[in-house]
Structures are given as structure tokens and as C-alpha cells.
Enzyme design. Structure first.
Site, PDB file in Angstrom:
ATOM      1  N   ASP A  35       0.830  -1.209   0.000  1.00 25.46           N
ATOM      2  CA  ASP A  35       0.000   0.000   0.000  1.00 25.46           C
ATOM      3  C   ASP A  35       0.863   1.258   0.000  1.00 25.46           C
ATOM      4  O   ASP A  35       2.009   1.239   0.465  1.00 25.46           O
ATOM      5  CB  ASP A  35      -0.908  -0.032   1.243  1.00 25.46           C
ATOM      6  CG  ASP A  35      -2.069   0.929   1.116  1.00 25.46           C
ATOM      7  OD1 ASP A  35      -2.298   1.456   0.013  1.00 25.46           O
ATOM      8  OD2 ASP A  35      -2.756   1.155   2.123  1.00 25.46           O
ATOM      9  N   HIS A  52       2.901   3.401  -8.747  1.00 24.05           N
ATOM     10  CA  HIS A  52       2.677   1.993  -9.086  1.00 24.05           C
ATOM     11  C   HIS A  52       3.878   1.423  -9.840  1.00 24.05           C
ATOM     12  O   HIS A  52       4.261   0.273  -9.656  1.00 24.05           O
ATOM     13  CB  HIS A  52       1.406   1.839  -9.932  1.00 24.05           C
ATOM     14  CG  HIS A  52       0.154   2.195  -9.198  1.00 24.05           C
ATOM     15  ND1 HIS A  52      -0.086   1.793  -7.900  1.00 24.05           N
ATOM     16  CD2 HIS A  52      -0.939   2.925  -9.559  1.00 24.05           C
ATOM     17  CE1 HIS A  52      -1.266   2.255  -7.503  1.00 24.05           C
ATOM     18  NE2 HIS A  52      -1.791   2.956  -8.486  1.00 24.05           N
ATOM     19  N   LEU A 146      11.078 -20.490  -4.572  1.00 23.91           N
ATOM     20  CA  LEU A 146      10.044 -19.582  -4.061  1.00 23.91           C
ATOM     21  C   LEU A 146       8.858 -19.481  -5.021  1.00 23.91           C
ATOM     22  O   LEU A 146       9.044 -19.343  -6.227  1.00 23.91           O
ATOM     23  CB  LEU A 146      10.649 -18.182  -3.874  1.00 23.91           C
ATOM     24  CG  LEU A 146       9.648 -17.095  -3.510  1.00 23.91           C
ATOM     25  CD1 LEU A 146       9.600 -16.895  -2.008  1.00 23.91           C
ATOM     26  CD2 LEU A 146       9.962 -15.780  -4.167  1.00 23.91           C
TER      27      LEU A 146
HETATM   28  C1  FPP Z   1      -1.978   0.244  -3.350  1.00 23.88           C
HETATM   29  O1  FPP Z   1      -1.438   1.549  -3.262  1.00 23.88           O
HETATM   30  C2  FPP Z   1      -1.368  -0.469  -4.450  1.00 23.88           C
HETATM   31  C3  FPP Z   1      -2.034  -1.028  -5.491  1.00 23.88           C
HETATM   32  C4  FPP Z   1      -3.500  -0.983  -5.618  1.00 23.88           C
HETATM   33  C5  FPP Z   1      -1.311  -1.671  -6.596  1.00 23.88           C
HETATM   34  C6  FPP Z   1      -0.118  -2.485  -6.200  1.00 23.88           C
HETATM   35  C7  FPP Z   1       0.565  -2.978  -7.396  1.00 23.88           C
HETATM   36  C8  FPP Z   1       1.902  -2.995  -7.561  1.00 23.88           C
HETATM   37  C9  FPP Z   1       2.853  -2.508  -6.539  1.00 23.88           C
HETATM   38  C10 FPP Z   1       2.525  -3.523  -8.824  1.00 23.88           C
HETATM   39  C11 FPP Z   1       2.308  -4.977  -8.970  1.00 23.88           C
HETATM   40  C12 FPP Z   1       3.176  -5.541 -10.000  1.00 23.88           C
HETATM   41  C13 FPP Z   1       2.806  -6.469 -10.924  1.00 23.88           C
HETATM   42  C14 FPP Z   1       3.806  -6.980 -11.848  1.00 23.88           C
HETATM   43  C15 FPP Z   1       1.424  -6.974 -11.036  1.00 23.88           C
HETATM   44  P1  FPP Z   1      -2.415   2.811  -3.423  1.00 23.88           P
HETATM   45  O2  FPP Z   1      -2.423   3.229  -4.841  1.00 23.88           O
HETATM   46  O3  FPP Z   1      -3.753   2.456  -2.867  1.00 23.88           O
HETATM   47  O4  FPP Z   1      -1.709   3.871  -2.543  1.00 23.88           O
HETATM   48  P2  FPP Z   1      -2.422   5.082  -1.792  1.00 23.88           P
HETATM   49  O5  FPP Z   1      -3.199   4.453  -0.655  1.00 23.88           O
HETATM   50  O6  FPP Z   1      -1.288   5.904  -1.339  1.00 23.88           O
HETATM   51  O7  FPP Z   1      -3.321   5.765  -2.768  1.00 23.88           O
END
Ligand code: FPP
Length: 255
Positions: A35, A52, A146
Site C-alpha cells: 500500500d 505503481h 520460491l
Molecule cells: C496500493 O497503493 C497499491 C495497489 C492498488 C497496486 C499495487 C501494485 C503494484 C505494486 C505492482 C504490482 C506488480 C505487478 C507486476 C502486477 P495505493 O495506490 O492504494 O496507494 P495510496 O493508498 O497511497 O493511494
């Protein structure tokens, strides 16, 4: 343990922390709620999607760190069934991340014996996302190290309800005796089957919630939270979480 990056001929901060761990008490399954990507980007005056992208790069780093210390399963919450509510452009960006991640990283993942898995519903995901994930699953299916498990289009309540529906149908069809339904049997109706339950849950960004993630599977997991946003969560932080896990006594309701 496998060799790890060294700085100036000495041990890196990460390696120092990794070698201080008790190798007999490494969690088998670590689950991560990644997050804070959006907040990380906004703090830097960048668009949310830049967070992201940075978060995606971090998936690789933390996968290597987990592999290094002998974690068996690493589940990364990449997209929830609730994330469809986000703006269309952000959803589209997230759906395209695997198209960059897998072609770029697959060789190194294979070289490190990592196996890719997905936990979530294929229905609703764009064909291009599914294809690239499926391709990575196929290419790594004989790997024995893994398991990097992406929770993609995943939501725990939906998972349990659909498990219950299938279980009820099997009971109706006489394949299951309702009196014999137990925890072990129910687990087999979940999308995570046959993975072990997570031993440790890590959530970044300071939020103290489970957010519909593996509600059944996390029943006895140790929970570890940090205020750091996911893109700034590095290998030493990961080892710090494992260290804290090793300090805790897991009693599973006993004494
Ligand atoms: C939450 O942060 C994060 C997500 C909804 C997306 C997580 C995805 C990745 C880190 C990439 C994954 C990689 C692959 C290859 C699939 P947020 O956007 O909700 O953060 P905020 O709460 O600060 O808005």
C-alpha cells in the site's frame, strides 16, 4: 544462503540483517499488502501511476530478498476486486504493469528458480494481462523454489462465498458429507489451495487494516505494519519484519 549484493567489500546493510536471522525460523509464507504507491508519488509531485511503477520494481527486489532467506511463498496483493472502482486510466495502467514486469524479469526469476502463481479471478482481467501472467506461469511451472503468488483480481469475501457455493453443491451432489466439513476441507475450496496459510502479513503505508485480504488464511498470521510506503520499503525493512516475526511467540490460542 545465496550470495547477496556487497558494498565496498563488506556486508551491505541488507546482508547484515539477513545473516542475523535465525535460519531455522524463516516464515514459510509471507503475504504483503503493498500500500501507499499513490501517496508516495503525490508526496514527490508525481502522478499516482508513477508510484505503481516504482512499486512494481520493488516487487522484484523483495522477491529476491525473500528467496535469499528461504521463504517458500510470497503473496503480493497487486489488485483487489474493489480496485475496479478506481479511475479507468489507473486501472488500465495497473493492468499493463505485468506486460512490462514479466518480459523484463522472467529470465532472472527463472535463474533463481522462482515459480509464478496467480490467486484471483481471471474473469474481468484484460486478455493481454492474463496472457502475460499465464505465460510466466507456464515458463516457471517446473521451478521448485520460491512461489511468487500474485493476488490479482482477488477479494477474500468473494473467495469464501464462491468456495461455500461449490462446497454446498458438492454436499447436494452427495460428494461431501456436511457433518465432515472441517477447516482442512474448506481450505481446499479456496483459491489459495494448496498453499499454506501465511505466517506473516506485512502491510505498508501506515494503514492498519486487512482490506478483504485472505481473511480465512490470516487467522493465525503475525501482523506487521510500517508507515513506509511500498516503493520505499527496501530489503533491510523486509528483514526487520522477519526479525520481529522471529521475536514473537506463536501460540495458536494455546499457552
Ligand atoms: C496500493 O497503493 C497499491 C495497489 C492498488 C497496486 C499495487 C501494485 C503494484 C505494486 C505492482 C504490482 C506488480 C505487478 C507486476 C502486477 P495505493 O495506490 O492504494 O496507494 P495510496 O493508498 O497511497 O493511494
Amino acid at each position: 544462503m545465496k550470495p547477496f549484493r556487497k558494498w565496498f567489500g563488506g556486508k551491505s546493510e541488507g546482508e547484515e540483517a539477513a545473516s542475523a536471522l535465525d535460519s531455522d525460523n524463516i516464515p514459510n509464507h509471507v503475504a504483503v499488502i503493498m500500500d501507499g504507491n499513490g501517496r508516495w508519488a503525490q508526496k514527490r509531485g508525481l502522478p499516482r501511476v508513477a508510484g505503481h511503477h516504482s512499486g512494481m520494481k520493488n516487487v522484484k527486489k523483495i522477491t529476491m530478498a525473500a528467496n535469499h532467506i528461504g521463504v517458500k511463498v510470497l503473496t503480493m496483493y497487486a489488485f483487489s476486486t474493489e480496485n475496479w472502482k478506481r479511475p479507468k486510466e489507473e486501472v488500465e495502467y495497473l493492468m499493463k504493469l505485468p506486460l512490462e514486469f514479466f518480459p523484463k524479469e522472467i529470465e532472472e526469476l527463472i535463474a533463481n528458480n522462482v515459480r509464478i502463481r496467480m490467486t484471483g479471478w481471471p474473469e474481468g482481467l484484460p486478455d493481454y494481462t492474463l496472457k502475460t501472467v499465464q505465460d510466466a506461469i507456464d515458463k516457471t511451472k517446473h521451478n521448485t523454489g520460491l512461489i511468487l503468488n500474485f493476488a490479482l483480481n482477488y477479494g477474500s469475501r468473494k473467495e469464501m462465498l464462491s468456495g461455500i457455493q461449490r462446497l454446498a453443491q458438492d454436499a447436494k451432489d452427495g460428494k461431501v458429507n456436511p457433518a465432515e466439513i472441517n477447516e482442512h476441507l474448506f481450505s481446499r475450496y479456496l483459491l489459495t489451495d494448496p498453499l499454506p496459510d501465511p505466517d506473516l502479513l506485512i502491510r505498508t503505508s501506515g494503514e492498519l487494516r486487512i482490506s478483504n485480504f485472505m481473511l480465512w488464511q490470516l487467522a493465525y498470521s503475525e501482523l506487521w505494519f510500517t508507515d513506509l510506503c511500498w516503493p520505499e520499503f527496501t530489503e533491510p525493512h523486509f528483514y526487520e519484519a522477519i526479525q520481529e516475526y522471529q521475536r514473537r511467540a506463536r501460540r495458536y490460542g494455546g499457552l
